[in-house]
Design an enzyme around this catalytic site. Structure first.
Site, PDB file in Angstrom:
ATOM      1  N   ARG A 166       0.751  -1.146  -0.022  1.00 54.51           N
ATOM      2  CA  ARG A 166      -0.106  -0.100  -0.039  1.00 54.51           C
ATOM      3  C   ARG A 166       0.852   1.349   0.049  1.00 54.51           C
ATOM      4  O   ARG A 166       0.695   2.333   0.580  1.00 54.51           O
ATOM      5  CB  ARG A 166      -0.941   0.053   1.232  1.00 54.51           C
ATOM      6  CG  ARG A 166      -2.013  -0.982   1.289  1.00 54.51           C
ATOM      7  CD  ARG A 166      -3.203  -0.832   0.027  1.00 54.51           C
ATOM      8  NE  ARG A 166      -2.422  -2.018  -0.874  1.00 54.51           N
ATOM      9  CZ  ARG A 166      -2.579  -3.147  -0.703  1.00 54.51           C
ATOM     10  NH1 ARG A 166      -3.371  -3.887   0.020  1.00 54.51           N
ATOM     11  NH2 ARG A 166      -2.183  -4.031  -1.816  1.00 54.51           N
ATOM     12  N   SER A 299     -10.732  -0.472   3.736  1.00 57.28           N
ATOM     13  CA  SER A 299     -10.044  -0.731   5.101  1.00 57.28           C
ATOM     14  C   SER A 299      -9.656   0.801   5.853  1.00 57.28           C
ATOM     15  O   SER A 299      -8.979   1.600   5.099  1.00 57.28           O
ATOM     16  CB  SER A 299      -8.930  -1.444   4.760  1.00 57.28           C
ATOM     17  OG  SER A 299      -9.212  -2.577   4.289  1.00 57.28           O
ATOM     18  N   GLU A 400      -5.438   4.555   6.726  1.00 54.94           N
ATOM     19  CA  GLU A 400      -4.858   4.491   5.634  1.00 54.94           C
ATOM     20  C   GLU A 400      -5.501   5.604   4.643  1.00 54.94           C
ATOM     21  O   GLU A 400      -4.583   5.927   3.874  1.00 54.94           O
ATOM     22  CB  GLU A 400      -5.577   2.963   4.949  1.00 54.94           C
ATOM     23  CG  GLU A 400      -5.044   2.738   3.630  1.00 54.94           C
ATOM     24  CD  GLU A 400      -5.417   1.403   2.933  1.00 54.94           C
ATOM     25  OE1 GLU A 400      -5.189   0.407   3.543  1.00 54.94           O
ATOM     26  OE2 GLU A 400      -6.275   1.659   2.053  1.00 54.94           O
TER      27      GLU A 400
HETATM   28  C1  LIG Z   1     -15.507   0.236  -0.639  1.00 53.94           C
HETATM   29  C2  LIG Z   1     -14.027   0.253  -0.650  1.00 53.94           C
HETATM   30  C3  LIG Z   1     -13.184  -0.782  -1.082  1.00 53.94           C
HETATM   31  C4  LIG Z   1     -11.861  -0.550  -1.113  1.00 53.94           C
HETATM   32  N1  LIG Z   1     -10.827  -1.779  -1.108  1.00 53.94           N
HETATM   33  C5  LIG Z   1      -9.771  -1.495  -1.709  1.00 53.94           C
HETATM   34  C6  LIG Z   1      -9.099  -2.584  -1.863  1.00 53.94           C
HETATM   35  O1  LIG Z   1      -9.174  -3.774  -1.753  1.00 53.94           O
HETATM   36  N2  LIG Z   1      -7.340  -2.472  -1.984  1.00 53.94           N
HETATM   37  C7  LIG Z   1      -6.717  -1.085  -1.887  1.00 53.94           C
HETATM   38  O2  LIG Z   1      -5.596  -1.214  -2.378  1.00 53.94           O
HETATM   39  N3  LIG Z   1      -7.920  -0.049  -1.871  1.00 53.94           N
HETATM   40  C8  LIG Z   1      -8.951  -0.309  -1.476  1.00 53.94           C
HETATM   41  N4  LIG Z   1      -9.850   0.875  -1.184  1.00 53.94           N
HETATM   42  C9  LIG Z   1      -9.289   2.104  -1.301  1.00 53.94           C
HETATM   43  C10 LIG Z   1      -9.368   3.062  -2.403  1.00 53.94           C
HETATM   44  O3  LIG Z   1     -10.171   2.273  -3.363  1.00 53.94           O
HETATM   45  C11 LIG Z   1      -7.904   3.059  -3.219  1.00 53.94           C
HETATM   46  O4  LIG Z   1      -6.908   3.865  -2.481  1.00 53.94           O
HETATM   47  C12 LIG Z   1      -8.086   3.647  -4.643  1.00 53.94           C
HETATM   48  O5  LIG Z   1      -6.931   3.571  -5.344  1.00 53.94           O
HETATM   49  C13 LIG Z   1      -8.330   5.363  -4.229  1.00 53.94           C
HETATM   50  O6  LIG Z   1      -8.581   5.833  -5.523  1.00 53.94           O
HETATM   51  P1  LIG Z   1      -9.151   7.150  -5.635  1.00 53.94           P
HETATM   52  O7  LIG Z   1      -9.108   7.715  -7.030  1.00 53.94           O
HETATM   53  O8  LIG Z   1     -10.645   7.132  -5.016  1.00 53.94           O
HETATM   54  O9  LIG Z   1      -8.454   8.144  -4.809  1.00 53.94           O
HETATM   55  P2  LIG Z   1      -8.742   9.384  -4.100  1.00 53.94           P
HETATM   56  O10 LIG Z   1      -9.254   9.269  -2.787  1.00 53.94           O
HETATM   57  O11 LIG Z   1      -9.469  10.369  -4.707  1.00 53.94           O
HETATM   58  O12 LIG Z   1      -7.145  10.167  -3.452  1.00 53.94           O
HETATM   59  C14 LIG Z   1      -6.381   9.246  -2.782  1.00 53.94           C
HETATM   60  C15 LIG Z   1      -4.876  10.092  -2.842  1.00 53.94           C
HETATM   61  O13 LIG Z   1      -4.553   9.985  -4.263  1.00 53.94           O
HETATM   62  C16 LIG Z   1      -4.024  11.098  -4.882  1.00 53.94           C
HETATM   63  N5  LIG Z   1      -4.409  11.094  -6.151  1.00 53.94           N
HETATM   64  C17 LIG Z   1      -5.564  11.260  -6.795  1.00 53.94           C
HETATM   65  N6  LIG Z   1      -5.394  11.001  -8.131  1.00 53.94           N
HETATM   66  C18 LIG Z   1      -4.112  11.466  -8.385  1.00 53.94           C
HETATM   67  C19 LIG Z   1      -3.241  11.609  -9.541  1.00 53.94           C
HETATM   68  N7  LIG Z   1      -3.701  11.602 -10.723  1.00 53.94           N
HETATM   69  N8  LIG Z   1      -1.887  11.662  -9.235  1.00 53.94           N
HETATM   70  C20 LIG Z   1      -1.437  11.898  -8.048  1.00 53.94           C
HETATM   71  N9  LIG Z   1      -2.274  11.876  -7.029  1.00 53.94           N
HETATM   72  C21 LIG Z   1      -3.412  11.557  -6.930  1.00 53.94           C
HETATM   73  C22 LIG Z   1      -4.755  12.293  -4.004  1.00 53.94           C
HETATM   74  O14 LIG Z   1      -4.323  13.431  -3.922  1.00 53.94           O
HETATM   75  C23 LIG Z   1      -5.077  11.557  -2.521  1.00 53.94           C
HETATM   76  O15 LIG Z   1      -3.827  11.864  -1.793  1.00 53.94           O
HETATM   77  C24 LIG Z   1     -11.134   0.693  -0.957  1.00 53.94           C
HETATM   78  C25 LIG Z   1     -12.171   1.803  -0.994  1.00 53.94           C
HETATM   79  C26 LIG Z   1     -13.451   1.756  -0.753  1.00 53.94           C
HETATM   80  C27 LIG Z   1     -14.249   2.757  -0.535  1.00 53.94           C
END
Ligand SMILES: Cc1cc2nc3c(=O)[nH]c(=O)nc-3n(C[C@H](O)[C@H](O)[C@H](O)COP(=O)(O)OP(=O)(O)OC[C@H]3O[C@@H](n4cnc5c(N)ncnc54)[C@H](O)[C@@H]3O)c2cc1C
Length: 409
Positions: A166, A299, A400
């Site tokens: 992660r 998580s 996280e």
């Molecule tokens: C129901 C649920 C289940 C999940 N299951 C998992 C799982 O199984 N495994 C797992 O690893 N994660 C899981 N997650 C966590 C999440 O889905 C991941 O961390 C995902 O990659 C976040 O993506 P996002 O686009 O929503 O990021 P955001 O929440 O929008 O952003 C997260 C971070 O990334 C940065 N960011 C976003 N876009 C960019 C970009 N283009 N360049 C640089 N930085 C950027 C943001 O500034 C912030 O710091 C889960 C979340 C939920 C709600």
């Protein structure tokens, strides 16, 4: 005015002063650079599925990449000899599960186990998403970034990205220590992801890489199966644990266009079917009733990695896995979900009886908004869980998600 409550999976957070959705690569770089040069707080947001943001108005700039193109540069070339490698490029704003569905339909192996993880391609490499025996790191060839420090674009290879559990160099640029924001680049990394090039394999079959998944499929870990079957099983296992996002969020105006229409419809259909089995009536507008267990960040706490000499704090029966500490020395990883449960915070736990936030009723590691919760409610719940785990085991759980103006130490 767009608010974080509309664009995050947790469904909490205050109004946003400046919300920009660039539709070109140059527009994205300019939006980031403009905010940086004016010294404004900046959040580059993807699907908002790993962010908890305070209820107060956000006086800075929020940028959401509206580019959603996926290209397959190798597509025209015939598969030669034994080489079945296929490169796929995706712009940062592509919905992650849209990409997985696309690659599986195209007969490509490599990311099918990551089906149903919410969010975008851009953020997938920030925290090296992983699930069911796969991690995005193993399928990334390179990432094109905008470096906010040098104000240049560059291509980072998988080696440059220093992927770990992660974590990545992108995520490390935001923290000085686990859970402690860096002064310069937080809550957006120093490197803004513009696009990602994946390296996948031309194959209809994938490997079942995880016990729970193998059990659901009735096969052994390591067996080969159709990637479409693996994807389907992952989505079912995730749904049973409330670990999919709530597809009804895509009906909000603020989420329009962020995910492919045909995939939203499939997700809504799956939720309707689950609700029907559980005798949950549809909403008056015909949409399936929302699943509040999915109004989360997934998580919420990281699995703690303890120095070998501190594992005496753990009861005999606590899970233990060999792992590396951030400084590279050997340590022992344990399960945050186990600690939470054994500290007395069971599924559905609330800080107060009437609270609008609780642990998921399907998973102790997910903090959820039961409808109408605020970021302050989520913070209260998180602190209650952290306190109980600290009192029981002397271990401090670290969130996280990226927490902005909330849950500060
Ligand atoms: C129901 C649920 C289940 C999940 N299951 C998992 C799982 O199984 N495994 C797992 O690893 N994660 C899981 N997650 C966590 C999440 O889905 C991941 O961390 C995902 O990659 C976040 O993506 P996002 O686009 O929503 O990021 P955001 O929440 O929008 O952003 C997260 C971070 O990334 C940065 N960011 C976003 N876009 C960019 C970009 N283009 N360049 C640089 N930085 C950027 C943001 O500034 C912030 O710091 C889960 C979340 C939920 C709600």
């Amino acid at each position: 005015m767009t608010s974080f409550a509309d664009i995050t999976t947790m469904g909490v957070g205050g109004p946003i002063a400046h919300f920009i959705e660039p539709t070109t690569r140059v527009g994205l770089i300019e939006a980031v650079e403009d905010a940086d040069s004016k010294g404004l707080p900046l959040i580059v947001i993807g699907g908002g599925s790993n962010m908890l943001i305070a209820d107060e108005p956000f006086a800075g700039v929020v940028v959401r990449d509206a580019r959603r193109q996926i290209t397959v540069p190798d597509e025209a070339a015939p598969v030669e000899g034994e080489d079945r490698t296929v490169h796929v490029c995706a712009e940062a704003g592509v919905n992650w599960d849209d990409l997985v569905a696309f690659t599986v339909e195209l007969g490509l192996e490599g990311i099918e186990g990551l089906s149903g993880i919410p969010g975008t391609v851009g953020a997938s490499v920030v925290q090296n998403i992983g699930a069911y025996g796969q991690e995005v790191a193993t399928s990334v060839e390179s990432v094109e970034v905008w470096d906010r420090k040098t104000k240049t674009t560059s291509e980072m290879t998988a080696a440059d990205l220093q992927f770990g559990y992660r974590s990545s160099a992108l995520k490390s640029s935001m923290y000085q220590a686990p859970g402690q924001p860096a002064d310069e680049f937080f809550p957006t990394p120093r490197y803004v992801v513009l696009s990602v090039t994946f390296v996948l394999t031309h194959s209809q079959q994938g490997t079942v890489g995880y016990g729970q998944l193998a059990k659901a499929l009735g096969v052994e870990v390591g067996d080969r199966m159709d990637t479409a079957t693996i994807r389907d099983a992952v989505l079912k296992v995730r749904a049973a644990k409330g670990m999919l996002e709530d597809p009804t969020r895509y009906t909000l105006d603020a989420m329009a266009g962020t995910k492919r229409e045909e995939n939203i419809l499939k997700d809504l259909k799956r939720l309707s079917a689950l609700n029907e089995t559980a005798n949950i009536a549809p909403e008056p507008n015909g949409l399936p009733a929302p699943d509040y267990n999915r109004h989360s960040c997934g998580s919420f706490f990281m699995n703690p990695i303890l120095p070998a000499d501190q594992t005496t704090r753990l009861p005999e029966d606590a899970p233990r896995f060999a792992a590396e500490l951030p400084d590279g020395t050997p340590g022992v990883k344990t399960s945050a979900a186990w600690l939470i449960d054994h500290a007395g915070c069971h599924k559905g736990f609330k800080a107060d009886d009437g609270a609008a936030a609780s642990l998921s009723t399907q998973h102790t590691l997910a903090l959820t908004n039961r409808g109408g919760a605020t970021a302050a409610d989520i913070e209260q719940l998180a602190r209650a869980v952290q306190q109980r785990v600290h009192d029981a085991f002397g271990i401090d759980l670290v969130p996280e998600p990226v927490c902005v103006n909330v849950l500060e130490r």
